[in-house]
Design a protein around this motif. Structure first.
Motif, PDB file in Angstrom:
ATOM      1  N   TYR A  18       0.988  -1.220  -0.291  1.00 33.25           N
ATOM      2  CA  TYR A  18      -0.245  -0.235  -0.144  1.00 33.25           C
ATOM      3  C   TYR A  18       0.570   1.136  -0.006  1.00 33.25           C
ATOM      4  O   TYR A  18       0.651   2.080  -0.305  1.00 33.25           O
ATOM      5  CB  TYR A  18      -0.777   0.090   0.979  1.00 33.25           C
ATOM      6  N   ALA A  19       2.522   1.122   0.591  1.00 33.60           N
ATOM      7  CA  ALA A  19       2.507   2.166   1.128  1.00 33.60           C
ATOM      8  C   ALA A  19       4.033   2.875  -0.711  1.00 33.60           C
ATOM      9  O   ALA A  19       3.905   3.946  -0.607  1.00 33.60           O
ATOM     10  CB  ALA A  19       4.061   2.128   1.624  1.00 33.60           C
ATOM     11  N   ALA A  20       3.339   1.853  -1.479  1.00 36.95           N
ATOM     12  CA  ALA A  20       3.937   2.340  -2.962  1.00 36.95           C
ATOM     13  C   ALA A  20       3.524   2.453  -3.742  1.00 36.95           C
ATOM     14  O   ALA A  20       4.261   3.239  -4.439  1.00 36.95           O
ATOM     15  CB  ALA A  20       5.154   0.549  -2.769  1.00 36.95           C
ATOM     16  N   VAL A  21       1.937   2.919  -3.415  1.00 35.50           N
ATOM     17  CA  VAL A  21       0.774   3.168  -4.684  1.00 35.50           C
ATOM     18  C   VAL A  21       1.284   4.326  -5.547  1.00 35.50           C
ATOM     19  O   VAL A  21       1.805   4.587  -6.153  1.00 35.50           O
ATOM     20  CB  VAL A  21      -0.387   2.602  -4.181  1.00 35.50           C
ATOM     21  N   ILE A  22       1.430   5.556  -4.575  1.00 34.37           N
ATOM     22  CA  ILE A  22       1.297   6.860  -4.900  1.00 34.37           C
ATOM     23  C   ILE A  22       2.956   7.657  -5.463  1.00 34.37           C
ATOM     24  O   ILE A  22       2.668   7.661  -6.551  1.00 34.37           O
ATOM     25  CB  ILE A  22       1.108   7.753  -3.644  1.00 34.37           C
ATOM     26  N   PRO A  23       3.561   6.886  -4.959  1.00 33.92           N
ATOM     27  CA  PRO A  23       5.263   7.151  -4.759  1.00 33.92           C
ATOM     28  C   PRO A  23       5.274   6.481  -6.436  1.00 33.92           C
ATOM     29  O   PRO A  23       6.314   7.456  -7.170  1.00 33.92           O
ATOM     30  CB  PRO A  23       6.331   6.877  -4.185  1.00 33.92           C
ATOM     31  N   VAL A  24       5.237   5.190  -6.657  1.00 29.51           N
ATOM     32  CA  VAL A  24       5.572   4.672  -7.726  1.00 29.51           C
ATOM     33  C   VAL A  24       4.642   5.538  -9.311  1.00 29.51           C
ATOM     34  O   VAL A  24       5.145   6.331  -9.936  1.00 29.51           O
ATOM     35  CB  VAL A  24       4.967   3.807  -8.028  1.00 29.51           C
ATOM     36  N   ALA A  25       3.834   6.288  -8.521  1.00 29.93           N
ATOM     37  CA  ALA A  25       2.796   6.957 -10.044  1.00 29.93           C
ATOM     38  C   ALA A  25       3.052   7.688 -10.055  1.00 29.93           C
ATOM     39  O   ALA A  25       4.114   8.253 -11.666  1.00 29.93           O
ATOM     40  CB  ALA A  25       1.577   6.772  -9.748  1.00 29.93           C
ATOM     41  N   GLY A  26       3.509   8.921  -9.206  1.00 33.37           N
ATOM     42  CA  GLY A  26       4.306   9.960  -9.347  1.00 33.37           C
ATOM     43  C   GLY A  26       5.777   9.950 -10.123  1.00 33.37           C
ATOM     44  O   GLY A  26       5.651  11.317 -10.793  1.00 33.37           O
ATOM     45  N   LEU A  27       6.335   9.415  -9.703  1.00 30.75           N
ATOM     46  CA  LEU A  27       7.731   9.185 -10.296  1.00 30.75           C
ATOM     47  C   LEU A  27       7.821   8.528 -11.004  1.00 30.75           C
ATOM     48  O   LEU A  27       8.646   9.552 -12.509  1.00 30.75           O
ATOM     49  CB  LEU A  27       8.480   8.758  -8.778  1.00 30.75           C
ATOM     50  N   TYR A  28       7.034   8.004 -11.761  1.00 35.85           N
ATOM     51  CA  TYR A  28       7.358   7.178 -12.903  1.00 35.85           C
ATOM     52  C   TYR A  28       6.489   8.435 -13.725  1.00 35.85           C
ATOM     53  O   TYR A  28       7.274   8.595 -14.992  1.00 35.85           O
ATOM     54  CB  TYR A  28       5.988   6.077 -13.606  1.00 35.85           C
ATOM     55  N   PHE A  29       5.980   9.295 -13.646  1.00 26.13           N
ATOM     56  CA  PHE A  29       5.389  10.071 -14.236  1.00 26.13           C
ATOM     57  C   PHE A  29       6.277  11.732 -14.855  1.00 26.13           C
ATOM     58  O   PHE A  29       6.009  11.760 -16.264  1.00 26.13           O
ATOM     59  CB  PHE A  29       4.249  10.952 -14.226  1.00 26.13           C
ATOM     60  N   MET A  30       6.703  11.478 -13.579  1.00 25.74           N
ATOM     61  CA  MET A  30       7.845  12.727 -13.881  1.00 25.74           C
ATOM     62  C   MET A  30       8.820  12.199 -14.419  1.00 25.74           C
ATOM     63  O   MET A  30       9.780  12.884 -15.697  1.00 25.74           O
ATOM     64  CB  MET A  30       8.600  13.261 -12.820  1.00 25.74           C
ATOM     65  N   LEU A  31       9.397  11.117 -14.941  1.00 29.12           N
ATOM     66  CA  LEU A  31      10.506  10.151 -15.608  1.00 29.12           C
ATOM     67  C   LEU A  31      10.387  11.127 -17.104  1.00 29.12           C
ATOM     68  O   LEU A  31      11.817  10.933 -17.354  1.00 29.12           O
ATOM     69  CB  LEU A  31      10.189   8.699 -15.189  1.00 29.12           C
ATOM     70  N   TRP A  32       9.291  10.509 -17.876  1.00 30.35           N
ATOM     71  CA  TRP A  32       8.758  11.140 -18.699  1.00 30.35           C
ATOM     72  C   TRP A  32       8.738  12.130 -19.096  1.00 30.35           C
ATOM     73  O   TRP A  32       8.265  12.578 -20.610  1.00 30.35           O
ATOM     74  CB  TRP A  32       8.166   9.634 -19.268  1.00 30.35           C
ATOM     75  N   ASN A  33       8.933  12.954 -18.305  1.00 27.78           N
ATOM     76  CA  ASN A  33       8.770  14.449 -18.499  1.00 27.78           C
ATOM     77  C   ASN A  33       9.907  15.391 -18.531  1.00 27.78           C
ATOM     78  O   ASN A  33      10.134  16.529 -16.998  1.00 27.78           O
ATOM     79  CB  ASN A  33       7.079  15.150 -17.869  1.00 27.78           C
ATOM     80  N   PRO A  34      11.363  15.106 -18.647  1.00 24.31           N
ATOM     81  CA  PRO A  34      12.501  15.973 -18.248  1.00 24.31           C
ATOM     82  C   PRO A  34      12.107  17.345 -18.833  1.00 24.31           C
ATOM     83  O   PRO A  34      11.744  17.784 -19.998  1.00 24.31           O
ATOM     84  CB  PRO A  34      13.591  15.566 -19.282  1.00 24.31           C
ATOM     85  N   PRO A  35      13.152  17.648 -17.733  1.00 28.21           N
ATOM     86  CA  PRO A  35      13.312  18.971 -17.958  1.00 28.21           C
ATOM     87  C   PRO A  35      13.738  19.809 -20.118  1.00 28.21           C
ATOM     88  O   PRO A  35      14.452  19.310 -20.208  1.00 28.21           O
ATOM     89  CB  PRO A  35      13.955  20.206 -17.007  1.00 28.21           C
ATOM     90  N   HIS A  36      13.079  21.067 -19.985  1.00 27.91           N
ATOM     91  CA  HIS A  36      13.464  21.128 -22.022  1.00 27.91           C
ATOM     92  C   HIS A  36      14.924  22.627 -21.035  1.00 27.91           C
ATOM     93  O   HIS A  36      14.792  22.900 -20.158  1.00 27.91           O
ATOM     94  CB  HIS A  36      12.303  22.091 -22.310  1.00 27.91           C
ATOM     95  N   GLY A  37      15.948  23.043 -21.603  1.00 27.38           N
ATOM     96  CA  GLY A  37      16.808  23.179 -22.166  1.00 27.38           C
ATOM     97  C   GLY A  37      18.037  22.572 -21.140  1.00 27.38           C
ATOM     98  O   GLY A  37      18.597  23.389 -21.293  1.00 27.38           O
TER      99      GLY A  37
END
Length: 498
Positions: free
Chosen positions: A105-124
């Motif tokens: 249960y503790a893994a649910v939110i961190p896994v989903a949130g961090l995975y989204f950020m992985l595919w959206n790296p900063p520009h420039g």
């Protein structure tokens, strides 16, 4: 408890009499399905890390492939070192929800949130800044995912201790893992990439906006799959195995218990099998899109169909593994199936290298590659199921020797070296690309025939050598059906005396 009659392993004791031993009640069908669906999360995560991450950061974002490979490898090292800690902690956790579910249960939110950020790296950002971004996020995601993956995998030997039922349960779990990875890839290549084809970027695979949408979809799937597994098996908590009594544990005691648990010849055989298999898998997965795009010249739609066809492989593997368990025993079945898979995997590429398959994207060649892939991946899936079921059977043998249930430690220790060396596989893949001459952001139409030939010529020995080592390592595993039944009987007798 229920009773079953078990026939001895035909490989070692073909004439041994059937035995009746106590086993846990087999989970209901809805619970088995919920447990299996939990592996969709693993399929989606593994698909992204294995097939897309190197391509995305090197060819789409433009980071040097060697830096991308290094970041992925370093993240794996950190994650692998944490895995045994997670496994040991899960085995010894005292809570009203048992040993496994609180961590899931503790893994649910961190896994989903961090995975989204992985595919959206900063520009420039510079290459080094993006290297740090990739390193940090990929490490955090893997560690967070371990808090789900290790406890949930450790549930398998707790849900049933029947020799055949374990293979069936793990067949279902492996099937859904592959289905999850395949369907997300089909969605990506069949719908998302084509939708993001523009005049400026004709091939949607090289449009970074496509990966943003992928990140959203994949994160939602991860969130749902983890919750389904945790909630679907929650009512089983009262009859799951209990942790050992609470006791004072120093570092010396902890490492002594870990060493005692893992000092098993058959465990080391599976440990090495996992290591060599994941090196080969790391190379193969990381280069899969390169082989499809550059070596074969397949379009996004062809790759989507090729990937979708692997659903048949999941069905083949899911059916084949339980049949092999019943008719040949897990060890013999895994050796035969694994050897066939190893020899068949690089066959189409080898045939093209020696001139028996024509260059270019010829129609019948595509269907030959697709058919070969379906058969070979089906064999690989069956092998994976049998290996996982063989690991589950070591739990009772270890309990007899140590007096402790250590499912989490077995799972995490198997993945430790596996993650280290699968990172090595990604690194090898990045150097294959460099030696072949495929530069970051290279347009498929601009790559020379010599570079394409070198890519295939390097791929075949890189993958084949490690897969053969994997089969050799597995030959040292010794636990049979009759050994497992004897372990269950001895544990039952011990409980009556306690």
């Amino acid at each position: 408890m229920t009773e079953i009659a078990a026939t001895a392993d035909a490989e070692f004791e073909p004439n041994a009499p059937a035995k009746t031993v106590p086993v846990l009640p087999i989970p209901s069908r809805p619970m088995r399905i919920a447990y299996g669906l939990g592996s969709v999360a693993s399929g989606v995560k593994d698909n992204g890390f294995g097939f897309l991450l190197l391509l995305f950061y090197s060819q789409v974002i433009g980071v040097d492939a060697r830096l991308v490979g290094l970041a992925i490898t370093l993240g794996l090292i950190v994650d692998a070192l944490i895995d045994p800690v997670v496994g040991y902690y899960s085995d010894n956790l005292h809570s009203r929800w048992g040993r496994r579910h609180p961590l899931m249960y503790a893994a649910v939110i961190p896994v989903a949130g961090l995975y989204f950020m992985l595919w959206n790296p900063p520009h420039g950002w510079s290459d080094m800044a993006l290297f740090g971004y990739l390193l940090g996020l990929s490490t955090l995601i893997r560690v967070a995912f371990s808090f789900y993956e290790i406890p949930s995998s450790a549930l398998a030997p707790e849900l049933t201790d029947d020799y055949d039922a374990r293979s069936s349960l793990l067949s279902l779990r492996t099937f859904f893992g592959w289905v999850g990875g395949i369907l997300i890839a089909v969605l990506l290549f069949g719908a998302i990439f084509p939708a993001f084809s523009t005049p400026a970027v004709p091939n949607g695979q090289f449009n970074r906006d496509a990966y943003r949408l992928y990140g959203i979809v994949a994160s939602v799937v991860l969130f749902v799959a983890i919750l389904v597994c945790a909630l679907g098996t929650h009512r089983r908590i009262p009859i799951l195995k209990s942790p050992p009594p609470a006791r004072q544990r120093t570092l010396r005691v902890i490492f002594s218990e870990i060493f005692e648990t893992l000092s098993n010849r058959s465990f080391f055989a599976l440990f090495a099998t996992s290591a060599f298999g994941l090196i080969a898998g790391g190379v193969s997965a990381s280069l899969s899109n390169y082989i499809s795009i550059y070596f074969w010249g397949f379009s996004s739609q062809q790759i989507a169909l090729l990937t979708f066809s692997l659903l048949l492989s999941a069905v083949v593997g899911g059916i084949l593994a339980p049949v092999a368990t019943r008719r040949m025993g897990k060890r013999r079945g895994a050796l035969i199936i694994g050897l066939l898979a190893v020899l068949g995997a690089p066959l189409p590429i080898f045939l093209r290298l020696i001139g028996l398959l024509p260059p270019g994207n010829v129609g019948w060649v595509y269907w030959f590659v697709l058919t070969a892939s379906v058969i070979d991946v089906g064999l690989i899936i069956a092998f994976q199921i049998l290996a996982a079921s063989m690991m589950a059977d070591l739990v009772e043998q270890s309990e007899l020797q140590t007096g402790r249930r250590s499912e989490g430690l077995f799972v995490s220790s198997t993945t430790l070296l596996g993650k280290l060396v699968s990172g090595l596989g990604v690194t090898i893949a990045s150097f294959v690309l460099t030696i072949a001459g495929l530069k970051a952001g290279a347009d498929p139409t601009q790559v020379s025939p010599e570079a394409i030939w070198r890519l295939g010529a390097l791929y075949v020995p890189a993958v084949l050598s490690f897969w053969l080592a994997m089969i050799f390592a597995l030959s040292f595993y010794k636990l049979t059906r009759s050994d497992h039944e004897a372990n269950l009987a001895a544990l039952a007798a011990r409980r009556l005396l306690d």
